[in-house]
Design an enzyme around this catalytic site. Structure first.
Site, short mmCIF file in Angstrom:
data_model
loop_
_atom_site.label_atom_id
_atom_site.label_comp_id
_atom_site.label_asym_id
_atom_site.label_seq_id
_atom_site.Cartn_x
_atom_site.Cartn_y
_atom_site.Cartn_z
N SER A 70 24.78 29.55 15.64
CA SER A 70 25.85 28.56 14.68
C SER A 70 24.52 27.44 13.57
CB SER A 70 27.17 27.91 14.92
OG SER A 70 27.69 28.45 15.99
N1 SAH Z 1 26.94 29.31 20.52
C1 SAH Z 1 26.36 29.89 20.72
C2 SAH Z 1 27.02 30.87 19.69
C3 SAH Z 1 26.83 31.99 19.11
S1 SAH Z 1 27.68 33.03 18.86
C4 SAH Z 1 25.19 29.34 19.83
O1 SAH Z 1 24.80 28.69 20.36
O2 SAH Z 1 23.81 30.31 19.54
C5 SAH Z 1 29.28 33.80 19.66
C6 SAH Z 1 29.21 33.42 20.80
O3 SAH Z 1 30.43 34.01 21.49
C7 SAH Z 1 28.31 35.19 20.73
O4 SAH Z 1 27.47 35.54 22.20
C8 SAH Z 1 29.13 35.78 21.19
O5 SAH Z 1 29.11 37.44 21.90
C9 SAH Z 1 30.56 35.02 22.23
N2 SAH Z 1 31.75 36.02 22.40
C10 SAH Z 1 32.15 36.19 21.10
N3 SAH Z 1 33.42 37.10 22.54
C11 SAH Z 1 33.53 36.68 24.06
C12 SAH Z 1 34.69 36.48 24.47
N4 SAH Z 1 35.32 36.35 25.07
N5 SAH Z 1 33.86 35.53 26.44
C13 SAH Z 1 32.21 35.30 26.02
N6 SAH Z 1 31.42 35.07 24.90
C14 SAH Z 1 31.90 36.03 23.72
#
Ligand code: SAH
Length: 221
Positions: A70
């Site tokens: 993000s």
């Molecule tokens: N907090 C992260 C943002 C990553 S983008 C950072 O700082 O880099 C969002 C993430 O959520 C992705 O890696 C995606 O695989 C994960 N995601 C999406 N749906 C999910 C679920 N149901 N359970 C766990 N992770 C999930």
């Protein structure tokens, strides 16, 4: 990782980081704790080397598998909203991704539990957290729409992927005594929500429009 690599040079140096932090403050981030943690944390180690020189721009960056780290403003905004009512003991993060948000949280609360559904992303995040000597973040490969029931209740829950609507499991795993959930919700038009629990009552506030990757079900190994 070598110390020099964590410190950064040129576009990953202290001065570049300071510029980002000043910009976040201008955009309305008020928490000195959040700003201090983000100033010290090397965001450039959470992306591929080819993107490192863009790590202190206020933009989202790709981390592979169609996912993104993000934008710093959003990380700061969500963290500030989660912590706005005072210190938190345990926090659940849904969507570990690169581990950057996990690392920010780990320095501001006692314990972070973070779930990710894509194994290769989780493995990289684990390595990064270890390099930074962050030991109060616990990672699990699972579908975070279910939360992490055995570790509940949580004083705070932060989702960094957007479901169509707030999963009831996450509401149930909030502490009854002021537990706070920060979560992007919606398909095309997403809003960042803050939900606060008191007993069986949940109050909800819309923070701002956002764009996140979708929260998906199932695990990818
Ligand atoms: N907090 C992260 C943002 C990553 S983008 C950072 O700082 O880099 C969002 C993430 O959520 C992705 O890696 C995606 O695989 C994960 N995601 C999406 N749906 C999910 C679920 N149901 N359970 C766990 N992770 C999930």
């Amino acid at each position: 990782m070598r110390d020099a690599e964590l410190k950064g040079i040129g576009m990953t140096s202290r001065r570049t980081r300071d510029r980002l932090i000043n910009r976040l403050a201008q955009q309305g981030i008020e928490s000195a704790d959040v700003l201090d943690v983000m100033r010290e944390l090397p965001r450039h180690i959470f992306v591929d080397e080819a993107l490192a020189q863009r790590a202190y721009e206020d933009t989202a960056l790709p981390i592979g598998h169609n996912q993104t780290l993000s934008q710093p403003y959003i990380v700061a905004r969500m963290t500030e909203a989660l912590l706005a009512d005072g210190p938190l003991n345990s926090v659940l993060e849904v969507g570990t991704g690169s581990g950057y948000q996990t690392a920010v949280l780990a320095q501001l609360v006692n314990k972070v539990y973070s779930v990710e559904r894509i194994k290769p992303l989780q493995e990289k995040a684990r390595v990064r957290l270890r390099r930074l000597a962050i030991r109060n973040a616990h990672l699990k490969l699972s579908d975070g729409t279910m939360g992490w029931p055995v570790m509940a209740p949580f004083d705070g829950i932060m989702a960094t992927a957007a479901p169509g609507k707030v999963p009831v499991e996450l509401l149930e795993q909030l502490s009854e005594d002021g537990g706070r959930l920060v979560i992007p919700v919606g398909d095309h038009h997403q809003e960042l929500l803050l939900v606060v629990r008191h007993g069986q009552a949940f109050s909800q506030e819309v923070l701002e429009p956002v764009r996140f990757v979708p929260m998906l079900s199932g695990v990818v190994r």
